[in-house]
Motif scaffolding. Structure first.
Motif, PDB file in Angstrom:
ATOM      1  N   SER A 128       0.816  -1.210   0.000  1.00 43.16           N
ATOM      2  CA  SER A 128       0.000   0.000   0.000  1.00 43.16           C
ATOM      3  C   SER A 128       0.855   1.269   0.000  1.00 43.16           C
ATOM      4  O   SER A 128       0.335   2.375   0.153  1.00 43.16           O
ATOM      5  CB  SER A 128      -0.920   0.003   1.225  1.00 43.16           C
ATOM      6  N   THR A 129       2.156   1.096  -0.203  1.00 44.67           N
ATOM      7  CA  THR A 129       3.087   2.223  -0.129  1.00 44.67           C
ATOM      8  C   THR A 129       3.542   2.624  -1.520  1.00 44.67           C
ATOM      9  O   THR A 129       3.998   1.781  -2.293  1.00 44.67           O
ATOM     10  CB  THR A 129       4.319   1.866   0.720  1.00 44.67           C
ATOM     11  N   TRP A 130       3.419   3.911  -1.828  1.00 39.07           N
ATOM     12  CA  TRP A 130       3.923   4.453  -3.092  1.00 39.07           C
ATOM     13  C   TRP A 130       5.397   4.765  -2.893  1.00 39.07           C
ATOM     14  O   TRP A 130       5.760   5.614  -2.089  1.00 39.07           O
ATOM     15  CB  TRP A 130       3.137   5.710  -3.456  1.00 39.07           C
ATOM     16  N   ARG A 131       6.224   4.094  -3.683  1.00 33.77           N
ATOM     17  CA  ARG A 131       7.663   4.237  -3.472  1.00 33.77           C
ATOM     18  C   ARG A 131       8.434   3.788  -4.698  1.00 33.77           C
ATOM     19  O   ARG A 131       7.855   3.376  -5.701  1.00 33.77           O
ATOM     20  CB  ARG A 131       8.091   3.417  -2.262  1.00 33.77           C
TER      21      ARG A 131
END
Length: 121
Positions: free
Chosen positions: A103-106
Protein backbone atom coordinates in the motif's frame (compact mmCIF):
# COMPACT_ATOMS: atom_id res chain seq x y z
CA UNK A 1 15.88 -7.28 -13.82
CA UNK A 2 15.68 -3.60 -14.64
CA UNK A 3 18.95 -1.69 -14.78
CA UNK A 4 19.18 2.07 -14.32
CA UNK A 5 22.16 4.07 -15.59
CA UNK A 6 22.44 7.70 -14.55
CA UNK A 7 24.87 10.11 -16.16
CA UNK A 8 25.61 13.78 -16.63
CA UNK A 9 26.79 14.84 -13.21
CA UNK A 10 29.89 16.89 -12.55
CA UNK A 11 31.39 19.92 -10.88
CA UNK A 12 29.70 23.23 -11.57
CA UNK A 13 29.88 26.71 -10.11
CA UNK A 14 26.94 28.21 -8.24
CA UNK A 15 24.41 29.53 -10.71
CA UNK A 16 25.46 27.02 -13.33
CA UNK A 17 23.52 24.26 -15.07
CA UNK A 18 23.74 20.52 -15.62
CA UNK A 19 21.69 18.02 -17.58
CA UNK A 20 21.23 14.58 -16.06
CA UNK A 21 20.10 11.49 -17.95
CA UNK A 22 18.83 8.14 -16.81
CA UNK A 23 18.41 5.15 -19.09
CA UNK A 24 16.25 2.23 -17.99
CA UNK A 25 16.35 -1.29 -19.39
CA UNK A 26 12.66 -1.76 -18.71
CA UNK A 27 9.90 -3.13 -20.84
CA UNK A 28 6.79 -0.95 -20.88
CA UNK A 29 8.82 1.98 -19.55
CA UNK A 30 6.07 4.27 -20.78
CA UNK A 31 3.68 2.83 -18.20
CA UNK A 32 5.75 3.88 -15.21
CA UNK A 33 5.88 7.07 -13.23
CA UNK A 34 9.51 8.11 -12.86
CA UNK A 35 11.33 10.19 -10.30
CA UNK A 36 14.68 11.77 -9.63
CA UNK A 37 16.05 11.48 -6.10
CA UNK A 38 19.15 12.84 -4.44
CA UNK A 39 21.16 11.79 -1.45
CA UNK A 40 23.88 13.40 0.62
CA UNK A 41 26.14 11.52 3.04
CA UNK A 42 24.34 10.48 6.19
CA UNK A 43 20.92 11.38 4.85
CA UNK A 44 18.08 9.50 3.24
CA UNK A 45 17.31 9.82 -0.42
CA UNK A 46 14.81 12.54 -1.12
CA UNK A 47 12.55 12.95 -4.12
CA UNK A 48 13.29 16.10 -6.08
CA UNK A 49 11.07 15.62 -9.13
CA UNK A 50 8.49 13.20 -10.45
CA UNK A 51 6.85 12.69 -13.81
CA UNK A 52 3.81 10.55 -14.47
CA UNK A 53 3.41 8.16 -17.36
CA UNK A 54 1.34 10.89 -18.97
CA UNK A 55 4.05 13.51 -18.56
CA UNK A 56 2.76 15.53 -15.60
CA UNK A 57 5.60 16.81 -13.44
CA UNK A 58 5.92 17.73 -9.79
CA UNK A 59 8.83 19.17 -7.88
CA UNK A 60 10.12 19.50 -4.35
CA UNK A 61 9.78 23.05 -3.11
CA UNK A 62 13.55 23.33 -2.85
CA UNK A 63 14.01 22.90 -6.62
CA UNK A 64 10.78 24.30 -8.02
CA UNK A 65 11.45 26.81 -10.77
CA UNK A 66 15.06 25.66 -11.18
CA UNK A 67 14.85 21.97 -12.16
CA UNK A 68 12.89 20.44 -15.02
CA UNK A 69 12.09 16.75 -15.39
CA UNK A 70 11.24 15.21 -18.73
CA UNK A 71 11.04 11.79 -20.32
CA UNK A 72 11.50 10.09 -23.67
CA UNK A 73 9.53 6.87 -23.84
CA UNK A 74 11.15 5.88 -27.14
CA UNK A 75 14.58 5.97 -25.55
CA UNK A 76 13.36 4.59 -22.19
CA UNK A 77 14.95 7.60 -20.55
CA UNK A 78 14.19 10.30 -18.04
CA UNK A 79 16.05 13.57 -17.76
CA UNK A 80 16.62 16.29 -15.21
CA UNK A 81 17.70 19.77 -16.20
CA UNK A 82 19.30 21.57 -13.29
CA UNK A 83 19.55 25.36 -13.52
CA UNK A 84 20.56 28.08 -11.08
CA UNK A 85 22.42 25.50 -9.05
CA UNK A 86 23.23 26.12 -5.41
CA UNK A 87 25.83 24.48 -3.18
CA UNK A 88 23.01 22.76 -1.29
CA UNK A 89 22.07 20.94 -4.51
CA UNK A 90 25.29 18.96 -4.22
CA UNK A 91 24.39 15.28 -3.91
CA UNK A 92 24.36 11.97 -5.71
CA UNK A 93 21.36 11.97 -8.02
CA UNK A 94 19.41 8.80 -8.80
CA UNK A 95 16.39 7.94 -10.87
CA UNK A 96 13.81 5.24 -10.29
CA UNK A 97 10.32 4.24 -11.21
CA UNK A 98 7.58 4.77 -8.68
CA UNK A 99 4.69 2.49 -7.91
CA UNK A 100 2.81 0.71 -5.16
CA UNK A 101 4.68 -1.79 -3.03
CA UNK A 102 1.83 -3.15 -0.98
CA UNK A 103 0.00 0.00 0.00
CA UNK A 104 3.09 2.22 -0.13
CA UNK A 105 3.92 4.45 -3.09
CA UNK A 106 7.66 4.24 -3.47
CA UNK A 107 10.63 3.37 -5.66
CA UNK A 108 10.28 -0.03 -7.26
CA UNK A 109 13.42 -0.91 -9.23
CA UNK A 110 16.97 -1.71 -8.11
CA UNK A 111 19.00 1.45 -7.70
CA UNK A 112 21.64 2.44 -10.20
CA UNK A 113 25.01 3.89 -9.32
CA UNK A 114 23.79 7.46 -9.38
CA UNK A 115 25.63 10.49 -10.69
CA UNK A 116 27.47 12.98 -8.50
CA UNK A 117 26.57 16.66 -8.71
CA UNK A 118 28.90 19.05 -6.94
CA UNK A 119 28.15 22.76 -6.83
CA UNK A 120 31.13 24.75 -5.65
CA UNK A 121 33.17 27.78 -6.53
Amino acid sequence: QVQLVESGGGLVQPGGSLSLSCAASATEFHNYAMAWYRQTPGNQREVVATITSGGSANYADSVKGRFTISRDNVRNSVYLQLNSLKPEDSAVYYCNAQGFVGSTWRDIWPWGQGTQVTVSS
